[in-house]
Design an enzyme around this catalytic site. Structure first.
Site, PDB file in Angstrom:
ATOM      1  CG  ASN A 169     -86.136   3.036 -14.442  1.00  0.00           C
ATOM      2  OD1 ASN A 169     -85.488   4.281 -14.733  1.00  0.00           O
ATOM      3  ND2 ASN A 169     -87.228   2.750 -14.952  1.00  0.00           N
ATOM      4  CG  ASP A 170     -87.068   5.267 -10.011  1.00  0.00           C
ATOM      5  OD1 ASP A 170     -87.387   5.854 -11.043  1.00  0.00           O
ATOM      6  OD2 ASP A 170     -87.840   4.524  -9.472  1.00  0.00           O
ATOM      7  CB  VAL A 171     -80.671   3.919  -8.306  1.00  0.00           C
ATOM      8  CG1 VAL A 171     -81.592   3.819  -7.083  1.00  0.00           C
ATOM      9  CG2 VAL A 171     -80.246   2.712  -8.972  1.00  0.00           C
ATOM     10  CB  VAL A 172     -79.148   4.639 -13.446  1.00  0.00           C
ATOM     11  CG1 VAL A 172     -78.292   3.678 -12.636  1.00  0.00           C
ATOM     12  CG2 VAL A 172     -80.043   4.035 -13.978  1.00  0.00           C
TER      13      VAL A 172
ATOM     14  CB  ALA B 101     -90.412   6.230  -8.526  1.00  0.00           C
TER      15      ALA B 101
END
Lengths: 475, 105
Positions: free
Chosen positions: A401-404, A442
């Site tokens: 999620n956060d990494v994209v 996050a």
């Protein structure tokens, strides 16, 4: 200070063993940082550790009551503890699933910290009025060991979901007060202003509280950084033991881990484009409120069926899979490899895009996919993956999620602003597999899900992949 | 001031070890690929288990009748062993998978 010198045994064989131990630690760390030699490096360091431990048991001498050198005794106690620790440690390490590796590392780290704490406690019980220098080392070793122990246990609990992220109002002020309290009590105790044992134990309690409160509000993507930092803390605590017993192997081992661990921590921060200070003070938890901000109208998201996904992928030329923690919790790495093989049979080029902090630890995804026999060359690092994004037809995001999250690029208010991401929007289609629309670890909303190119494929990663593989076999 | 100089003189070799080890730790690690971050952290975690030597020393020098020290020391040795053994075994398990992949790839 001179007291330290006398504690050192001068048995040349013991010193030789310690020298071997120190050298193997250095070699081990060096070899651990190259893929070809890593495993050997670990074994070499383990060998040096065994030599150092047995040399200590049989050759170490301390100064007895009349100043004469006395060998160690209580062998029954020592060996039964060694046997218990070895059996439990081996079983725990062998049984733990690959997905739970990060919390296991955190737990073992905490035990090292607790060990350092107990050493200081016993030393204090043996002699509550040691010379100032020695006392300072005992107290410092106890503080750092305790912080590391308490913090690691919380980190362990957070990673396996037993402890939830909590932001305590005024948490930073409380932390600062506790920290100040630790310093004041330490000065009183070490400086000899008070000989009350309650003050000494007060330091212990405050240090434990500090460890808990220090990790408590930090959540999400920052957890690997925290574990790495606590890891170097324990290294420093071990080094204080080295000072205490004038023991070179404890000193080198501890300091090496302390400094290497700090560098590793900084490397991880760099991968997320955040400063260490930012991680420790401005935790994600605190930034969450502002990031949520005025609720934006994000529009609607599109859902896609397994059937359509299979068709889309089967007729693609190039597919990129982006794994995240969702893949790890679902234990879906094997079925993911299966999907890759089925697609390759159909002539589709499949690669994996690995974000350096995907999962709960850097390299977590690499370890996980390696377990499922995914070939090394298929794991593209972030830059390579981004270079290929333009020619990729389908991106399949599995529980990442956060990494994209595009907010990292274009929303300065976002707590992850500035973090390099996998730029999936450059591909033709983006399919996101998630269990629900809930924000990631996050706690940040992800606009990607509402983009026209994006389709959502809801469900547990393992089940979805299983039906996807079954579907692909019939296409 | 006198205390400081005597501390420095008395512990000169230890201070040297500390400073050189700091540089060594930085040097040894600074070029590690991201793939190895987790195993490396785990390996370093096992190495700081060297604190067990301190636990063995307090345990082995405790008076036979001092049960509180014996029990605390016993616990310390168990915890230290867990750190060492668990740390090395977990690291080996992670790296085993890299090796497997290497041969097939």
């Amino acid at each position: 200070m001179e007291q330290f010198q006398e504690l050192l045994s001068t048995n040349p064989w013991l010193l030789l063993a310690y020298l071997i131990g120190s050298v193997t630690f250095i070699l081990g760390l060096k070899m651990l940082s190259h893929p070809e030699t890593a495993r050997k490096g670990n074994l070499i360091a383990a060998g040096g550790m065994i030599i150092s431990i047995f040399a200590t048991i049989f050759l170490y001498q301390y100064k007895g009551g009349e100043g004469q050198p006395v060998g160690l005794h209580n062998y029954v106690w020592i060996f039964s503890a060694l046997v218990i620790g070895t059996i439990v440690g081996t079983l725990a390490a062998k049984k733990v699933q690959m997905t739970a590796m990060p919390e296991m590392v955190s737990l073992f780290n905490g035990m090292g910290g607790a060990c350092a704490m107990l050493i200081s406690l016993i030393e204090y019980r043996n002699d509550s009025m040691p010379p100032m220098g020695k006392f300072l080392i005992i107290v410092l070793g106890m503080i750092i060991g305790t912080v590391s122990f308490a913090g690691s246990v919380i980190a362990w609990g957070k990673l396996n979901g037993r402890v939830k992220d909590k932001t305590i109002p005024g948490g930073q002020a409380i932390n600062f007060l506790i920290f100040a309290g630790i310093i004041i009590l330490s000065i009183m105790v070490v400086g000899g202003f008070s000989t009350s044992p309650y003050l000494f134990y007060g330091i212990l309690v405050l240090a434990a509280m500090y460890g808990v409160l220090f990790v408590m509000p930090i959540g999400g993507a920052d957890m690997p950084v925290v574990i790495s930092l606590l890891n170097s803390f324990t290294g420093v605590a071990a080094a204080f033991g080295g000072f205490l017993y004038n023991n070179p192997v404890m000193l080198t081992g501890g300091i090496l881990v302390g400094s290497a661990g700090t560098i590793l921590t900084i490397l991880m921060c760099k991968a997320m484009n955040r400063s260490l200070k930012n991680v420790l003070i401005g935790s994600f938890g605190g930034a969450k409120a502002t990031a949520g901000g005025p609720a934006k109208d994000q529009g609607a998201f599109k859902e896609i069926s397994v059937n359509d996904t299979a068709t889309l992928m089967a007729y693609a030329q190039k597919v990129l899979i982006i794994p995240g923690y969702g893949l790890a919790v679902a234990q879906a790495q094997h079925i993911c490899h299966e999907l890759e093989k089925v697609l390759e049979e159909k002539g589709v080029e499949v690669n994996y895009g690995i974000h350096p902090v995907a999962g709960r630890m850097p390299g977590h995804m690499n370890v996980l996919l390696a377990e499922a026999d995914v070939p090394y060359e298929k794991l593209l690092e972030m830059e390579d993956a981004n270079d290929q994004m333009g020619t990729t037809n389908v991106v399949l995001i599995l529980g990442a999620n956060d990494v994209v999250n595009p907010a990292a690029k274009d929303d300065p208010a976002s707590p992850i602003y500035g973090m390099p991401i996998l730029e999936v929007e450059k591909a033709d289609h983006v399919i996101v597999n998630k269990r629900s629309m809930k924000p990631g670890y996050a706690g940040i909303e992800n606009d990607l899900f509402f983009k026209p190119k994006t389709s959502m494929l809801f469900g547990d990663a393992k089940k979805v992949l299983q039906s996807l593989v079954a579907e692909l076999k019939t296409v | 001031m006198e205390q400081v100089t005597s501390f420095f003189n008395g512990n000169y070799h230890l201070i040297t070890i500390v400073i050189l080890s700091i540089f060594l730790g930085i040097e040894v690690i600074s070029r590690v690929p991201a793939v190895l971050h987790t195993p490396l952290m785990s390996g370093a975690n096992a190495i700081h288990g060297v604190v067990i030597i301190g636990a063995i020393i307090v345990m082995g020098s405790a008076h036979e009748g001092d049960y509180v020290s014996l029990v605390l020391g016993f616990l310390a040795v168990i915890l230290g062993t867990l750190n060492v053994v668990g740390g090395f075994v977990v690291t080996d398990r992670m790296l085993e998978m890299f090796g497997k992949k290497k041969k097939k790839g």
